[in-house]
Design an enzyme around this catalytic site. Structure first.
Site, PDB file in Angstrom:
ATOM      1  N   GLN A 103      27.915  12.662  -1.650  1.00  0.00           N
ATOM      2  CA  GLN A 103      27.372  13.787  -2.413  1.00  0.00           C
ATOM      3  C   GLN A 103      28.420  14.305  -3.399  1.00  0.00           C
ATOM      4  O   GLN A 103      29.510  14.725  -3.021  1.00  0.00           O
ATOM      5  CB  GLN A 103      26.928  14.925  -1.491  1.00  0.00           C
ATOM      6  CG  GLN A 103      26.128  15.985  -2.254  1.00  0.00           C
ATOM      7  CD  GLN A 103      25.761  17.176  -1.402  1.00  0.00           C
ATOM      8  OE1 GLN A 103      26.631  17.870  -0.896  1.00  0.00           O
ATOM      9  NE2 GLN A 103      24.476  17.427  -1.254  1.00  0.00           N
ATOM     10  N   TYR A 184      25.438  26.176  -6.075  1.00  0.00           N
ATOM     11  CA  TYR A 184      26.632  25.632  -6.718  1.00  0.00           C
ATOM     12  C   TYR A 184      26.374  25.402  -8.211  1.00  0.00           C
ATOM     13  O   TYR A 184      25.371  25.830  -8.753  1.00  0.00           O
ATOM     14  CB  TYR A 184      27.103  24.392  -5.966  1.00  0.00           C
ATOM     15  CG  TYR A 184      27.482  24.723  -4.534  1.00  0.00           C
ATOM     16  CD1 TYR A 184      28.526  25.610  -4.273  1.00  0.00           C
ATOM     17  CD2 TYR A 184      26.754  24.229  -3.452  1.00  0.00           C
ATOM     18  CE1 TYR A 184      28.863  25.959  -2.966  1.00  0.00           C
ATOM     19  CE2 TYR A 184      27.085  24.581  -2.144  1.00  0.00           C
ATOM     20  CZ  TYR A 184      28.139  25.446  -1.923  1.00  0.00           C
ATOM     21  OH  TYR A 184      28.460  25.806  -0.623  1.00  0.00           O
TER      22      TYR A 184
END
Length: 359
Positions: A103, A184
């Site tokens: 990721q 994020y």
């Protein structure tokens, strides 16, 4: 649910160009066990090796640059040491017959000068501070007001994601997941509660998806679209995240993503407010990984109804390295210990017993 009822969940699956052992995905889980230089250690290698029974493992978020770091002891994918550490992980998972994606992560405003190079301010699409506190080398500190990225800086951040993908390929990963969720940086660009820009990256939903679009295009040049996924969290509301019309915003993002032939979208279905996830899946049109408090029975129902193509499990995989076997046999699961989620080294990390060890 008995073993015979788990016909789809534990049966082989296909995602992109990859054949998987089952429809069970290990969700990305920040564990804060990275070693010196934010590189994976032998203990990290063992942690992922133990869980290679998953159809697909998606690693914990790994920062694509020093600027992308938010938390202490989270791994990166931008130095030689980090790449070498991850190569040990992928070798171990592949030796067990598993599949694993990295990721790719940039935290944006969810950082602090104490973890940034030269004590610089964290960056964000707009200078809007998150509520709350973050752990730093000096203990808990309030989030600080981030610095808005200049227009001419954005291509450099996109390039960091591309370099992260290239490094992940060098480390032997089967593909990558772009972290566009959980408050994020990419999520900050997507939502109008955190993106008040007036240039081509702000304003309309189409403009707010532009940063994600550019990241996706840069990453698929490295891996090919069929080895790239994107994680989204339309109604995630921690870290002061909000949007005036999440359905319109994320449907727009899904339609944009549908043009690339990606491996999947991975959707966190938790948060506040109503949202039609079936409509989001329809807008994307490709493989949909559902995430958010699923147990075996609910996962099987989602697969059978077509509401999901695969299902990811977080805490369940954390506490049960042999989760697939436990679901197949219909036996009880280990209970997770929240006190060790982000600390404890081997404790609460590689010491959860398998069924064979419990006999």
């Amino acid at each position: 649910m008995t073993t015979s009822n788990l016909n789809l969940l534990t049966s082989p699956a296909q995602i992109g160009t990859l054949s998987l052992k089952n429809h069970m995905v290990m969700a990305p889980l920040t564990r804060s066990r990275a070693g010196e230089g934010d590189a994976p250690t032998p203990t990290v290698v063992e942690y992922y090796r133990q869980r290679a029974g998953a159809g697909l493992i998606i690693t914990e978020g790994s920062q694509v640059s020093a600027q992308g770091k938010g938390y202490m002891r989270t791994p990166g994918i931008f130095t030689t040491e980090q790449i070498e550490g991850w190569k040990q992980v992928t070798d171990a998972v592949h030796a067990e017959g598993g599949r694993i994606f990295l990721q790719l992560w940039h935290v944006g405003r969810l950082s602090h000068p104490l973890v940034q190079l030269n004590n610089e301010l964290p960056v964000a699409p707009s200078a809007i501070k998150a509520d709350g506190e973050i752990y730093t080398p000096e203990g808990l500190k309030p989030y600080e007001l981030p610095r808005a990225l200049n227009l001419d800086e954005i291509p450099g951040v996109v390039a960091d994601f591309r370099q992260g993908a290239e490094n992940a390929k060098r480390a032997g990963f089967d593909g990558v997941e772009i972290h566009g969720a959980n408050g994020y940086l990419i999520d900050q660009f997507l939502r109008d509660g955190t993106n008040t820009r007036t240039d081509s990256y702000g304003g309309s939903a189409e403009n707010r998806t532009r940063f994600l679009k550019e990241v996706v295009e840069s990453v698929i040049e490295v891996f090919g679209a069929s080895r790239v996924g994107v994680r989204l969290s339309p109604i995630f509301n921690y870290f002061s995240m909000s949007d005036s019309d999440p359905q319109a915003t994320f449907n727009c993002a899904a339609k944009m993503l549908s043009r690339y032939g990606l491996a999947y979208i991975h959707v966190v279905e938790l948060g506040a407010g109503p949202f039609d996830f079936k409509d989001l899946k329809r807008c994307f049109g490709g493989s949909y990984i559902a995430n958010g408090g699923y147990d075996a029975e609910r996962a099987e129902k989602a697969l059978n109804s077509g509401d999901a193509d695969l299902v990811s499990f977080g805490t369940a995989f954390l506490a049960n390295p042999d989760l697939v076997e436990r679901f197949q046999r219909g036996v009880a699961l280990n209970e997770a210990d929240p006190a060790t989620f982000y600390q404890g080294e081997e404790r609460g990390y590689t010491d959860y017993p398998t069924l064979a060890q419990s006999r």
